[in-house]
Design an enzyme around this catalytic site. Structure first.
Site, PDB file in Angstrom:
ATOM      1  N   TYR A 197      -6.675   6.479   3.622  1.00  0.00           N
ATOM      2  CA  TYR A 197      -6.732   5.426   2.605  1.00  0.00           C
ATOM      3  C   TYR A 197      -5.981   4.174   3.055  1.00  0.00           C
ATOM      4  O   TYR A 197      -6.524   3.057   3.051  1.00  0.00           O
ATOM      5  CB  TYR A 197      -6.175   5.892   1.241  1.00  0.00           C
ATOM      6  N   GLU A 239       0.818  -1.213   0.000  1.00  0.00           N
ATOM      7  CA  GLU A 239       0.000   0.000   0.000  1.00  0.00           C
ATOM      8  C   GLU A 239       0.852   1.263   0.000  1.00  0.00           C
ATOM      9  O   GLU A 239       0.518   2.253  -0.652  1.00  0.00           O
ATOM     10  CB  GLU A 239      -0.951   0.007   1.196  1.00  0.00           C
ATOM     11  N   ASP A 295      -9.783   6.213  -2.650  1.00  0.00           N
ATOM     12  CA  ASP A 295      -8.602   6.650  -3.401  1.00  0.00           C
ATOM     13  C   ASP A 295      -9.082   7.271  -4.716  1.00  0.00           C
ATOM     14  O   ASP A 295     -10.272   7.518  -4.900  1.00  0.00           O
ATOM     15  CB  ASP A 295      -7.656   5.466  -3.647  1.00  0.00           C
ATOM     16  N   CYS A 354     -25.708   4.563 -14.711  1.00  0.00           N
ATOM     17  CA  CYS A 354     -24.597   5.433 -14.325  1.00  0.00           C
ATOM     18  C   CYS A 354     -24.946   6.865 -14.735  1.00  0.00           C
ATOM     19  O   CYS A 354     -25.153   7.151 -15.911  1.00  0.00           O
ATOM     20  CB  CYS A 354     -23.309   4.996 -15.017  1.00  0.00           C
TER      21      CYS A 354
END
Length: 346
Positions: free
Chosen positions: A116, A33, A134, A204
């Site tokens: 995050y 990460e 993110d 969407c």
DNA sequence: AACGCGGGGTC
DNA sequence: GACCCAGCGTT
């Protein structure tokens, strides 16, 4: 099926097979990460492999010295990540009795770990129900739900965080987090998203309004400033001078050559200054055209000057050409050195 | 709340 | 060129 179920279903069929997904080892997940912050998977993966090879356990990282960590990080950029990674490893090993914290609220206390990364580690390693937010998540949620708030504004982050925390699967929070990021990286791309084959194209908001190019909203104004770096190859036979950067500036703790930074590209003045400083040496500019190197906020113009000297000053760190590769340099400097001295190693 | 911090990929 | 990338720490 709702958004979450559809997304998990998509992930099951389309997920990427990434090395750090085959483990629940918090140290490895953490490492991946940090490496992937503001970094593409393709660029970060070789560094991840090198780190677990060189530092297979958290203890190995915690007991290494910082220069070794930076050397392994060389070329990846944002070097504070490496320094904070190392500092946090020492905290865990020496202060926390080598026990990796297991809760979001504890994980986020570590250096280099923000909202995050804490959410990623807590969910992937410990199955905590906390959503990652993110760049991918901003994009997917902004487009699907039609959220127009500027993602560059800090307070707007909570809109996305709260929504993601509502959407996240309570049963499989780790899979949901992987899924939404994979979806953003593979389908809901920043430019030219794959809407025609997207499972969400019937509802969407961004697609239905033809607004995928304006969502997510992000108004970030960054000014680029020019800097002129003139490096001196102070050489005596097979040795040259290097130095470590310390100031609050780019490339902190990395090595470079003796530097003269000038407000502009004034070669005549530089030669005059160098002639006064090295009256008995030949000064040779070895970069025909200055090397252009672009950072996120700076445009660098770099030149190298070779100067044979009779003796090193006592406060100078001299290094044999054979040992140059042992130090961590900004990649633009390392690439030059490697080429100029015909070095083989990394 | 805004800014600085790398290097590389894409369009 | 402009934008983006599994963001964070500092001011």
């Amino acid at each position: 099926m709702d958004f979450t179920d559809q997304l998990l279903h998509w992930y099951q069929k389309n997920k990427r097979d990434l090395p750090w997904r085959n483990t629940t080892n918090a140290y490895y997940i953490w490492l991946s990460e940090i490496i992937l912050q503001q970094t593409r998977v393709e660029q970060g993966t070789p560094y991840y492999e090198a780190f677990i090879e060189n530092f297979p356990t958290l203890k190995d990282l915690a007991t290494a010295n910082e220069d070794a960590v930076l050397k392994l990080w060389q070329g990846l950029g944002y070097y504070s990540r490496a320094r904070n990674l190392h500092a946090a490893a020492k905290t865990i090993y020496f202060d926390l009795n080598n026990r990796f914290p297991e809760k979001y609220s504890d994980i986020i206390q570590l250096k280099g770990i923000g909202p995050y990364t804490a959410a990623a580690i807590a969910s992937f390693a410990f199955k905590e129900t906390v959503a990652v937010v993110d760049g991918n998540v901003f994009r997917v949620l902004a487009r699907f739900f039609g959220i127009y708030e500027d993602t560059a504004v800090a307070k707007n982050r909570t809109i996305f965080q709260n929504l993601a925390n509502e959407l996240i699967s309570k049963k499989e929070p780790d899979l949901f987090n992987h899924a939404i990021m994979d979806f953003g990286a593979m389908v809901c791309l920043p430019a030219n998203p794959k809407c025609s084959t997207c499972i969400f194209n019937v509802n969407c908001v961004a697609f239905l309004r033809n607004e995928t190019s304006i969502l997510p909203t992000k108004n970030k104004k960054i000014s680029i400033k020019n800097r002129y770096l003139n490096y001196l190859i102070l050489r005596k036979n097979h040795e040259i001078v290097i130095q470590q950067r310390t100031e609050k500036d780019i490339w902190q703790q990395l090595f470079e050559l003796p530097l003269i930074e000038t407000p502009s590209n004034n070669e005549e003045k530089l030669f005059t200054d160098l002639s006064n400083r090295f009256p008995n040496s030949t000064i040779k500019k070895v970069t025909a055209n200055s090397i252009k190197h672009k950072l996120s906020h700076q445009q660098l113009h770099i030149n190298f000057y070779e100067i044979d000297i009779a003796a090193f000053a006592p406060n100078q760190q001299k290094v044999s050409l054979n040992d140059l590769h042992k130090y961590a340099y900004p990649i633009v400097i390392w690439n030059f050195l490697k080429d100029f001295f015909k070095l083989e190693k990394n």
